[in-house]
Motif scaffolding. Structure first.
Motif, PDB file in Angstrom:
ATOM      1  N   GLU A 177       0.954  -1.220   0.072  1.00 45.51           N
ATOM      2  CA  GLU A 177      -0.093   0.082   0.049  1.00 45.51           C
ATOM      3  C   GLU A 177       0.888   1.169   0.148  1.00 45.51           C
ATOM      4  OE1 GLU A 177      -3.247   0.221  -0.647  1.00 45.51           O
ATOM      5  OE2 GLU A 177      -3.005  -1.993  -0.892  1.00 45.51           O
ATOM      6  N   ARG A 202       2.078   1.852  -3.368  1.00 43.98           N
ATOM      7  CA  ARG A 202       1.328   2.366  -4.251  1.00 43.98           C
ATOM      8  C   ARG A 202       0.886   3.676  -4.097  1.00 43.98           C
ATOM      9  NH1 ARG A 202      -2.469  -2.828  -5.790  1.00 43.98           N
ATOM     10  NH2 ARG A 202      -4.377  -1.103  -5.820  1.00 43.98           N
ATOM     11  N   GLY A 203       0.994   4.091  -2.627  1.00 51.51           N
ATOM     12  CA  GLY A 203       0.689   5.338  -1.980  1.00 51.51           C
ATOM     13  C   GLY A 203       1.700   6.356  -2.860  1.00 51.51           C
ATOM     14  N   VAL A 204       2.860   6.166  -3.105  1.00 48.86           N
ATOM     15  CA  VAL A 204       3.819   6.883  -3.865  1.00 48.86           C
ATOM     16  C   VAL A 204       3.820   6.932  -5.384  1.00 48.86           C
ATOM     17  CG1 VAL A 204       5.265   7.226  -1.960  1.00 48.86           C
ATOM     18  CG2 VAL A 204       5.695   5.547  -3.760  1.00 48.86           C
ATOM     19  N   GLY A 205       2.552   6.139  -5.573  1.00 49.61           N
ATOM     20  CA  GLY A 205       2.289   6.100  -7.281  1.00 49.61           C
ATOM     21  C   GLY A 205       3.160   4.870  -8.054  1.00 49.61           C
ATOM     22  N   LEU A 206       3.790   3.963  -7.293  1.00 46.86           N
ATOM     23  CA  LEU A 206       4.463   2.987  -8.086  1.00 46.86           C
ATOM     24  C   LEU A 206       3.346   1.722  -8.082  1.00 46.86           C
ATOM     25  CD1 LEU A 206       7.516   2.950  -5.742  1.00 46.86           C
ATOM     26  CD2 LEU A 206       7.454   3.579  -8.280  1.00 46.86           C
ATOM     27  N   GLN A 207       3.265   1.207  -9.465  1.00 44.58           N
ATOM     28  CA  GLN A 207       2.438   0.256  -9.787  1.00 44.58           C
ATOM     29  C   GLN A 207       2.946  -1.081 -10.337  1.00 44.58           C
ATOM     30  OE1 GLN A 207      -0.813   0.669  -9.295  1.00 44.58           O
ATOM     31  NE2 GLN A 207      -0.908   2.697  -8.796  1.00 44.58           N
ATOM     32  N   GLU A 259       8.900  -0.231 -12.062  1.00 41.85           N
ATOM     33  CA  GLU A 259       9.033   0.995 -11.723  1.00 41.85           C
ATOM     34  C   GLU A 259      10.027   1.089 -10.372  1.00 41.85           C
ATOM     35  OE1 GLU A 259       5.028   2.809 -11.330  1.00 41.85           O
ATOM     36  OE2 GLU A 259       4.407   1.996 -13.449  1.00 41.85           O
TER      37      GLU A 259
END
Lengths: 464, 208
Positions: free
Chosen positions: A185, A188-193, A197
């Protein structure tokens, strides 16, 4: 290295012997219980309360981690001859709402040629596991971690080279990594999917923020760090226990566990390159146990033969009490199997004959079967034995039927003059002194004798 | 040969045609007793079939009847079985009859149903010959044995003790061959009670 990974999504249910559509297995931490196998309409990770409200027909069973581990071991032995080394892991997550991952790895770069390509190898493994009704998903990758990731994703991905591996991994979403949910989480919170990446981030910063351990895991995934693990070696002895989901009184309900035990034994025999001569099956009841031994005519490693033998043996008498667990052990083992062909015997039904004899021995008991063989002894009752190991034969005529016990005759039979005197056995306590005659008595041709002490007449044989 | 004679010749060779005194072509194995072979269609035990031996009492030579066949099958590496024999098949005597007893398995089945089941299993497993001792054997069981003998291409020999009904010739049997054996005045006599493909009711002395 080229690793084939098998993921067994239904192992918790398979270990409990459940195969109903609405049977689900749950895991528990404190008060929360959640599903670790899926059922129609409810997925893995659903809390049990929610699942029951969605699908009231569910039957929930608590997981049995020990049985799962034992089954995974057994499967590792079964697949041992498809690749080497073999690794197994039951990945547990210390979080609520996650299912364990049952994984098996085989190193197949050497066996690909032996089996004639990946598809043949895959077909062989699938056929092997179909007997035990296991659900599997397969993936191939140059690293164990990547193979596991692909297998759990369930896409049947096959990757051979490092470049293709990096390309494939880069596209996978990061939630497929076997990491704690909180960490995923945060990422993903910092925009890594995607995993690609993560790899693009500066290494030092990634290690500082998420730990050096995570960085090493990413490196292992890509084959840039070693993946140490202990390979599985089959144990010296075979002893396997199957806990039944409930008490069982019908033989029919034991078919499935017996089948599985038989094939696990076959896998173990193959892995250790041994053959089986005898086994013992224990049925465990509430207080006592019933033991059955089963002996095979010749050493073999055929799961079907083991299963048939067990089945016939158990079918001989009713199960005394309800059975809670089964325990199978190999008690007598033979050496490696040699396929030998006899020059003169075209193999005319040897296998069928052996199977038929074993079925009879299993159903009627091994003691009913015997092979007569002459033995060098002058005493008629010791001139035969029942183990089929022949010795020399007397030259005097002998009757085809021998009575188990000589029978006293009421009168004196009309005998011919041809007497055969047998005096023997004074040295071992079985002394006899008799005069044997061939006689006609009550329209039968008989073999009679007169005891030299006492003069009484006995019937001892018949010319059948 | 003219066309007419050819047609007649073909007709005579047809297995469906039964001639009173002739012998239909039948696959058989010599019994090893010349005088008995002469009486039997095909000259011996019918192959892949059920034969029944009705014996007056144990010890009239009933087992000797089958010994040459058993010995020959054993030499041909076929396996043999005796199921529920009334006494111990005596190994020295078997050897004297030229039978390698290694090929023989004796099954001391207690119950009649078990004995029948074992006989059927072994016949299906390509036994050379299965000898079964059973006094009351139902026609359905006989038919099952006959089928098993056909499947495994073996000889099924059923030994049945004679009863008063047999003397009247009243008991039915589906066996391809039915022999009666009894002993009188020191001689074993074999009666052909029934045989497929020839006229029965003839008898001969065994070993004569």
């Amino acid at each position: 290295m080229l690793w084939l990974c098998l993921h067994l999504p239904r192992l918790p249910a398979e270990a409990l012997g459940l195969d109903g559509e609405f049977d689900v297995v749950t895991d528990q931490r404190g008060a929360s219980r959640w599903l670790i196998t899926a059922a129609p309409g409810v997925g893995v990770g659903t809390p049990l309360g929610t699942a029951l409200s969605l699908q009231p027909l569910l039957r929930a069973h608590a997981r049995h981690a020990k049985a799962e581990r034992a089954m995974l071991q057994g499967l590792a032995h079964t697949l041992y001859h498809y690749g080497s080394p073999v690794h197994a892991e039951l990945r547990e997550f210390d979080e609520t709402g996650r299912a364990p991952q049952a994984l098996l790895w085989l190193e197949i770069s050497a066996s690909l040629r032996l089996f004639g390509g990946y598809l043949q190898l895959q077909a062989g493994i699938e056929a092997e596991l179909a007997a035990g009704r296991h659900r599997i998903s397969l993936a191939v990758a140059p690293t164990r971690a990547a193979a596991a990731l692909f297998a759990c994703a369930g896409d049947g991905i096959r990757v051979r080279g490092p470049a293709a591996l990096a390309r494939r991994l880069a596209a996978r979403p990061i939630r497929e990594l076997p990491w704690p949910q909180a960490q995923i989480e945060a990422l993903r919170g910092v925009g890594l999917q995607a995993i690609g990446e993560l790899r693009a981030l500066p290494r030092a910063a990634f290690a500082r923020r998420f730990g050096a351990g995570r960085l090493r895991e990413l490196d292992r995934l890509h084959g840039e760090a070693a993946e140490p693990a202990v390979a599985i070696v089959p144990p010296e002895r075979f002893r396997r226990r199957f806990e039944l989901p409930g008490e069982v009184e019908q033989l029919e309900s034991l078919q499935f566990p017996l089948h599985r035990l038989a094939y696990e034994l076959q896998g173990w025999l193959r892995a250790r390159d041994l053959t089986l001569r005898a086994l013992r099956l224990d049925c465990l009841h509430a207080r006592q146990r019933t033991s059955f031994t089963l002996r095979f005519l010749d050493a073999h490693r055929d799961g079907k033969r083991i299963f048939n033998g067990l089945n016939e043996r158990l079918g001989r008498e009713p199960l005394g009490a309800a059975v809670r667990a089964l325990e199978l052990r190999a008690t007598e083992l033979g050496g490696a199997q040699r396929t030998q062909s006899d020059l003169f015997d075209s193999g005319g039904g040897q296998a069928e004959w052996t199977a038929a004899i074993e079925r009879i021995a299993a159903r009627l008991g091994a003691h009913v079967l015997w092979t007569p063989a002459p033995q060098a002894d002058h005493r008629p009752e010791r001139a035969w034995r029942n183990d089929g190991d022949a010795q020399t034969v007397s030259a005097r005529p002998r009757p085809l039927w021998l009575l188990h016990q000589p029978q006293p005759l009421p009168g004196e039979p009309a005998v011919d003059a041809n007497v055969e005197r047998i005096e023997s056995g004074w040295w071992d306590g079985g002394e006899l002194r008799r005069d044997y005659y061939v006689a006609e008595w009550q329209r039968q041709r008989v073999w009679v004798f007169r005891e030299r002490a006492g003069g009484r007449w006995f019937l001892h044989g018949l010319w059948g | 040969m003219s066309a007419r004679a050819q047609a007649l010749h073909d007709l005579l060779r047809d297995a469906r045609l039964w001639r009173g005194d002739g012998q239909a072509p039948l696959r058989a194995e010599p019994t090893g007793h010349a005088s008995l072979d002469a009486l039997l269609p095909g000259g011996g035990w019918p192959c892949a079939a059920l034969s029944e031996i009705v014996y007056a009492a144990p010890g009239v030579g009933e087992l000797q009847l089958a010994m040459p066949l058993l010995a020959r099958l054993a030499r041909g590496r076929r396996r043999l079985a005796m199921i529920a024999p009334p006494y111990v098949p005596y190994a020295p005597a078997l050897a004297q009859h030229g039978l390698d007893a290694q090929a023989l398995v004796v099954v001391d089945a207690g119950r009649e149903s078990d004995a029948l089941w074992a006989a059927e299993e072994l016949l299906r497993a390509q036994a050379g010959a299965v000898l079964l001792w059973q006094d009351a054997i139902a026609p359905t069981a006989q038919r099952r044995l006959q089928l098993a003998a056909e499947t495994g291409d073996g000889f099924a020999l059923v030994y049945r003790r004679a009863t008063t009904r047999d003397a009247a010739g009243a008991s039915a049997s589906v066996a391809s061959l039915r022999l009666g054996i009894a002993r009188e005045r020191g001689v074993s006599r074999v009666d052909v009670l029934k045989c497929r493909g020839a006229r029965p009711t003839r008898s001969c002395a065994l070993g004569a």
